[in-house]
Design an enzyme around this catalytic site. Structure first.
Site, PDB file in Angstrom:
ATOM      1  N   ARG A   1      57.048  73.349  49.688  1.00 33.24           N
ATOM      2  CA  ARG A   1      58.175  73.159  50.596  1.00 33.24           C
ATOM      3  C   ARG A   1      57.707  73.252  52.042  1.00 33.24           C
ATOM      4  NH1 ARG A   1      61.998  76.338  53.291  1.00 33.24           N
ATOM      5  NH2 ARG A   1      64.061  75.394  53.457  1.00 33.24           N
ATOM      6  N   ARG A  19      71.191  47.039  53.065  1.00 32.70           N
ATOM      7  CA  ARG A  19      71.536  48.356  53.640  1.00 32.70           C
ATOM      8  C   ARG A  19      70.541  49.419  53.192  1.00 32.70           C
ATOM      9  NH1 ARG A  19      77.388  50.653  52.546  1.00 32.70           N
ATOM     10  NH2 ARG A  19      76.512  50.870  50.452  1.00 32.70           N
ATOM     11  N   LYS A  62      72.759  55.989  54.611  1.00 31.70           N
ATOM     12  CA  LYS A  62      73.412  56.400  53.362  1.00 31.70           C
ATOM     13  C   LYS A  62      72.565  57.460  52.652  1.00 31.70           C
ATOM     14  CE  LYS A  62      75.915  54.212  49.534  1.00 31.70           C
ATOM     15  NZ  LYS A  62      77.148  54.984  49.670  1.00 31.70           N
TER      16      LYS A  62
HETATM   17  N1  PMP Z   1      82.009  55.258  53.719  1.00 30.46           N
HETATM   18  C1  PMP Z   1      81.432  56.242  53.009  1.00 30.46           C
HETATM   19  C2  PMP Z   1      81.292  57.586  53.628  1.00 30.46           C
HETATM   20  C3  PMP Z   1      80.974  56.002  51.702  1.00 30.46           C
HETATM   21  O1  PMP Z   1      80.387  56.985  51.006  1.00 30.46           O
HETATM   22  C4  PMP Z   1      81.154  54.717  51.134  1.00 30.46           C
HETATM   23  C5  PMP Z   1      80.726  54.421  49.725  1.00 30.46           C
HETATM   24  N2  PMP Z   1      79.456  54.794  49.417  1.00 30.46           N
HETATM   25  C6  PMP Z   1      81.772  53.724  51.910  1.00 30.46           C
HETATM   26  C7  PMP Z   1      82.174  54.026  53.195  1.00 30.46           C
HETATM   27  C8  PMP Z   1      81.978  52.328  51.371  1.00 30.46           C
HETATM   28  O2  PMP Z   1      80.777  51.611  51.339  1.00 30.46           O
HETATM   29  P1  PMP Z   1      80.554  50.434  50.278  1.00 30.46           P
HETATM   30  O3  PMP Z   1      81.682  49.463  50.496  1.00 30.46           O
HETATM   31  O4  PMP Z   1      79.248  49.865  50.651  1.00 30.46           O
HETATM   32  O5  PMP Z   1      80.595  51.062  48.928  1.00 30.46           O
END
Ligand code: PMP
Length: 287
Positions: free
Chosen positions: A101, A52, A151
């Site tokens: 910046r 990921r 993420k």
């Molecule tokens: N959704 C969000 C918005 C998150 O921040 C997280 C955790 N980081 C998850 C779902 C769960 O993801 P994972 O199982 O990979 O920790």
């Protein structure tokens, strides 16, 4: 014991690890992260997190500062140096510090990405008292950006959501968009009806949880039915059970939604079973 952290190739005492004020993550939230749990000194689902991470980097045209094998070595070395039995490893990669910046991305040839990792020791992480009582959640509007599958470190709204929950006397919040639950502030959201586990399908609307993928696989193996579709807060309030998943909470039962008790207000049988299976199976493949 002073914590040892990792910054751009060096293992350092935490108070000596410094990042530039021009770092793009500091100025623009231009960075991605992963959190991997550690149980019995071993990393849970590392392969999923590494995959990921690479996807998040690719989506943002952000260069990985090292390969995923090196990343595994760094994780393991931090576990060793900090003597972590149970806990979490936080990893962040940013677009680096171009020295000024500017909205335009800096030239990747001249600006190195920043990479930071640190440990959080959490003895008894898998034996959380909350898993025995279940947690209370409230619903809030989802006001995040449209690429929640990446993420990124833009966590202000999820952080505000946690505060809204805290002020309301709850443990967490589920976010709702166009009448349907997207996910929790830092976890994926599920409801259970009879033998059926219902959770929103993957898209740009939610983070593709690594724990989610494993739990859905284990649910199918345990002869539970899995339905990936939208559900509303009203449907959730009328469900038999509910739970959340994340790398730090594993499978956590939800017993109350917006003040409405689910069933008799204690953790559901299937949620607890999935927690048990998840912990058992993921320990087997831990590295
Ligand atoms: N959704 C969000 C918005 C998150 O921040 C997280 C955790 N980081 C998850 C779902 C769960 O993801 P994972 O199982 O990979 O920790």
């Amino acid at each position: 014991m002073t914590r040892t952290v990792y910054l751009n190739g060096d293992y350092l005492p935490e108070d000596q690890a410094k990042v530039s004020i021009f770092d793009r993550a500091f100025l623009m939230a231009d960075g991605v992260y992963e959190v991997t749990s550690v149980l019995d000194g071993k990393l849970i689902d590392f392969g999923g997190h590494a995959t990921r991470l690479q996807r998040s980097l690719d989506e943002l045209e952000l260069r990985a500062p090292c390969d995923m094998d090196t990343l595994l070595d760094i994780h393991r070395e931090l576990v060793r140096l900090n003597d972590i039995t149970d806990g979490l490893i936080y990893l962040q990669i940013t677009r680096g510090a171009p020295g000024d910046r500017d909205f335009v991305f800096p030239d990747p040839e001249t600006t190195e990405p920043t990479i930071v990792l640190f440990t959080q020791s959490k003895p008894g992480l898998a034996d959380s008292p909350a898993a025995r009582t279940g947690i209370k959640i409230i619903s809030i509007e989802d006001q995040r950006w449209g690429r929640r599958d990446i993420k990124t470190v833009q966590l202000l709204y999820p952080s505000m959501g946690k505060m809204m929950a805290k002020k309301a006397g709850a443990d967490d919040a589920w976010m709702v968009e166009d009448g349907f639950v997207t996910e929790g502030t830092s976890n994926n959201a599920y409801i259970v009806k009879g033998n059926k586990i219902i959770t929103r399908a993957l898209s740009h609307d939610i983070l593709h949880g690594i724990t989610r993928a494993a739990v859905l696989r284990f649910a199918k193996e345990a002869q539970m039915e899995v339905e990936e579709r939208n559900f509303s807060i009203d449907e959730a309030k009328a469900a038999d059970e509910a739970f959340i998943t994340s790398a730090s909470s594993f499978v956590m039962p939800v017993v109350e939604i917006d003040g409405v008790l689910l069933g008799d207000g204690t953790p559901g049988r299937r949620s607890l079973r999935l927690r048990e299976i998840y912990l058992e199976e993921s320990r087997k493949t831990a590295v």
